[in-house]
Design an enzyme around this catalytic site. Structure first.
Site, mmCIF file in Angstrom:
data_model
loop_
_atom_site.group_PDB
_atom_site.id
_atom_site.type_symbol
_atom_site.label_atom_id
_atom_site.label_comp_id
_atom_site.label_asym_id
_atom_site.label_seq_id
_atom_site.Cartn_x
_atom_site.Cartn_y
_atom_site.Cartn_z
ATOM 1 N N GLU A 1 0.851 -1.204 0.000
ATOM 2 C CA GLU A 1 0.000 0.000 0.000
ATOM 3 C C GLU A 1 0.881 1.248 0.000
ATOM 4 O O GLU A 1 0.619 2.210 -0.731
ATOM 5 C CB GLU A 1 -0.887 0.007 1.247
ATOM 6 N N ASP B 1 -10.457 -10.937 3.970
ATOM 7 C CA ASP B 1 -10.847 -12.269 4.449
ATOM 8 C C ASP B 1 -12.149 -12.128 5.226
ATOM 9 O O ASP B 1 -12.616 -11.024 5.470
ATOM 10 C CB ASP B 1 -9.746 -12.872 5.340
HETATM 11 N N1 SAH Z 1 -2.820 -13.193 6.833
HETATM 12 C C1 SAH Z 1 -1.737 -12.347 6.385
HETATM 13 C C2 SAH Z 1 -1.272 -11.443 7.442
HETATM 14 C C3 SAH Z 1 -2.215 -10.341 7.690
HETATM 15 S S1 SAH Z 1 -1.416 -9.352 8.607
HETATM 16 C C4 SAH Z 1 -0.631 -13.184 5.820
HETATM 17 O O1 SAH Z 1 -0.858 -14.339 5.621
HETATM 18 O O2 SAH Z 1 0.441 -12.628 5.549
HETATM 19 C C5 SAH Z 1 -2.269 -8.473 9.688
HETATM 20 C C6 SAH Z 1 -2.815 -7.239 9.069
HETATM 21 O O3 SAH Z 1 -4.052 -7.573 8.468
HETATM 22 C C7 SAH Z 1 -3.086 -6.196 10.098
HETATM 23 O O4 SAH Z 1 -2.837 -4.931 9.549
HETATM 24 C C8 SAH Z 1 -4.577 -6.368 10.385
HETATM 25 O O5 SAH Z 1 -5.148 -5.131 10.724
HETATM 26 C C9 SAH Z 1 -5.140 -6.903 9.100
HETATM 27 N N2 SAH Z 1 -6.179 -7.941 9.140
HETATM 28 C C10 SAH Z 1 -6.692 -8.510 8.013
HETATM 29 N N3 SAH Z 1 -7.585 -9.465 8.316
HETATM 30 C C11 SAH Z 1 -7.652 -9.528 9.675
HETATM 31 C C12 SAH Z 1 -8.365 -10.358 10.580
HETATM 32 N N4 SAH Z 1 -9.187 -11.315 10.161
HETATM 33 N N5 SAH Z 1 -8.180 -10.167 11.905
HETATM 34 C C13 SAH Z 1 -7.329 -9.211 12.345
HETATM 35 N N6 SAH Z 1 -6.604 -8.414 11.527
HETATM 36 C C14 SAH Z 1 -6.749 -8.549 10.188
#
Ligand code: SAH
Length: 252
Positions: free
Chosen positions: A12, A217
């Site tokens: 981003e 998600d």
């Molecule tokens: N799942 C990703 C990592 C997401 S990282 C991977 O596999 O790399 C976390 C970031 O996603 C944070 O900025 C958070 O705010 C956001 N986020 C996205 N979906 C989320 C969820 N289900 N619960 C909490 N944070 C979430």
């Protein structure tokens, strides 16, 4: 006017940076702040890092060190509302820390010693944010391309104004979190890990803010898209386009 722009994903930041004239880069407390301009407005762009403490620290530096008087947050989030889909955009009307619990001294989710549970986004800014997100989505087919969108099953993405729930957990089973169940009647739309922490810092400093979240998600164990590809091909473009629209409409 100086606008602090925080992104929770490196991709981003890259897309926003493309629209910015960068004059300098400064590292403070493990964050890299890019200072410069978007059109004629001074901006400071930074990767927020993940979680409440990290993003609160970043927001504090934007406000206290760089003297930003507006904060824009962009990131991805899990959908809580069952009708939201991957690729939809949630604009915060307010943000709450679903994992805060200092009961019995204070009601669940209330921030101790403040009397505040929901940090509200000023209405005029929230509605400009909705307009910016809508105008970005109006041309999304041309900007991203139908083929890429359909790869992620995105068709006719929508913008939703609503409550954002924040906590220090990546949520994959929304039903299992007491705090989320507690606020269910307020109809939170999305769950993430930074928004309400940034909102608290902005509130303490009397600085207005907006939060944009692209749904990545469904905060459950449902089939996962290729997250890396989604961030690269969708969320990054969304952030760049939305920030551009918002900056133009609000400060241009
Ligand atoms: N799942 C990703 C990592 C997401 S990282 C991977 O596999 O790399 C976390 C970031 O996603 C944070 O900025 C958070 O705010 C956001 N986020 C996205 N979906 C989320 C969820 N289900 N619960 C909490 N944070 C979430």
């Amino acid at each position: 006017m100086k606008v602090g722009i925080m992104g929770a994903m490196h991709q981003e930041i890259e897309h926003i940076k493309k629209r910015m004239q960068v004059d300098a880069e400064k590292c403070i407390a493990n964050r890299v702040y890019n200072t410069g301009k978007i059109d004629n407005t001074e901006v400071v762009l930074v990767f927020s890092n993940w979680g409440k403490v990290a993003s609160a620290s970043t927001a504090t530096t934007l406000i206290q060190h760089f003297k930003c008087d507006f904060v824009i947050f962009t990131g991805v989030a899990g959908a809580l509302a069952p009708d939201l889909n991957i690729g939809d955009i949630v604009v915060g009307s307010a943000a709450v820390q679903h994992d805060m619990d200092a009961s019995p001294m204070f009601p669940r989710c209330e921030i101790p010693l403040t009397g505040i549970t929901f940090f509200k986004v000023e209405e005029k800014h929230a509605s400009s944010a909705v307009e910016a997100a809508k105008s970005f989505l109006a041309g999304v087919d041309e900007k991203i391309g139908q083929k890429t969108l359909s790869q992620f099953f995105i068709s006719k993405p929508i913008v939703r104004l609503g409550l954002i729930a924040t906590g220090d957990q990546f949520i994959q089973d929304k039903k299992a979190h007491i705090g989320l169940n507690f606020i269910e009647e307020k109809q939170p739309q999305a769950v993430e890990m930074e928004g309400a922490a940034v909102a608290q810092v902005c509130h303490d400093n009397n600085v207005p803010f907006v939060i944009f979240r692209t749904i990545s998600d469904k905060a459950d164990h449902s089939a996962h898209i290729d997250f890396e590809a989604f961030i690269n091909q969708i969320a990054g473009q969304y952030a760049g386009g939305i920030v551009e629209e918002f900056m133009r409409a609000s400060f241009g």
